[in-house]
Write an enzyme that holds these catalytic residues in place. Sequence first.
Site, short mmCIF file in Angstrom:
data_model
loop_
_atom_site.label_atom_id
_atom_site.label_comp_id
_atom_site.label_asym_id
_atom_site.label_seq_id
_atom_site.Cartn_x
_atom_site.Cartn_y
_atom_site.Cartn_z
N HIS A 26 0.88 -1.17 0.00
CA HIS A 26 0.00 0.00 0.00
C HIS A 26 0.91 1.21 0.00
CE1 HIS A 26 -3.47 -2.55 1.23
NE2 HIS A 26 -2.47 -3.29 1.70
N GLU A 207 -6.68 -12.63 6.03
CA GLU A 207 -5.55 -12.06 6.78
C GLU A 207 -5.86 -12.33 8.26
OE1 GLU A 207 -5.21 -7.80 6.44
OE2 GLU A 207 -3.25 -7.72 7.43
#
Length: 345
Positions: A26, A207
């Site tokens: 990111h 996740e």
Amino acid sequence: MKVKPIAADRLHALLRAMPKAELHMHIEGSLEPELIFALAARNRMDFPYPDVDALRRAYVFDNLQSFLDIYHAGTQVLRTEQDFYDMARAYLVRAHADNVLHAEIFFDTQTHTGHGTDAGVVIRGLHRACVDAAAEFGMSASLILCFLRHLNEQAAFECLEQAMPYREKLVGIGLASSELGHPPEKFARVFARCRELGFRLVAHAGEEGPPAYIWSALDVLKVERIDHGVQAMNDPALMQRLVQDRIPLTVCPLSNLKLCVFPTLAQHNLGRLLDAGIVATVNSDDPAYFGGYINENFAQTFAALGLSAQQAWQLAHNSFEASFIDSGLRRRYQDRLQYTFETFS
Ligand code: ADE
Ligand code: ZN
């Protein structure tokens, strides 16, 4: 390719030198504290930490949400096209030093439009940095716009609408932010629209969330890759599906460690995923927050798990296989990988 075993110190040099692609990072998570303070000063903003050291000391997390809270504070200093350019430039310089030949960069616009910054400012700044990196370093980089899953479907549709004038600057669409309580199917219709528009599709799933979220990312959103996906190991039928359909997992070991997904790196399941035949890759996620860029992820994970040169080759090969580059470029990058392994001694 069959790779001969090599000594541990040579393996670490090989991990650094080998060509690789990074598919899960990111860009806002690459904002180093020094750059946060520089941008705050340039934009004449106050930042709620006294200095770089105090900010770094706050980087202790017990789960994804505790990280996202600080991460969002950091994004406040990004205001102008040049800010987005400078952030992406810093990452691309760093990735090039780690022998990343190709990067697929996640970003979101919803955070920034929430601060009053136009989506075009974000996309133009990031894209210009990708174009310059191609010209200067010969590396390729593309952009994946992530919807924020803690916001609603309507907000994702608005985000898509605002990005459409920049359609040609984006390769794909992803799904990020707080996972638990926000299953992929919440975004079924907007992902269907993105598919019609020809975007490549990915989503964070598994996740912290359960294997069910990976199933619905595949079957409802119809994504081509799963970001993280480490919880798949708890569902044998899902493992079989991922192996059979060669669905890549973009694994981020230092992120998993810092966000307490695994208590120690030695307990990480990367080696077991590879042994099961999963197309796993290694990535940095938010390198400024989790203690390292991609080569640091390789170095620490290989040291903790005792992975081999064969597995290093497999991970790098997988990274090009799982990327959204065209077949000609993929072959060139994989040839460079093969050459590195053949000539490394
Ligand atoms: N956004 C930035 N990092 C993330 C992560 N690890 N999971 C979900 N969303 C994110
Ligand atoms: Zn991520």
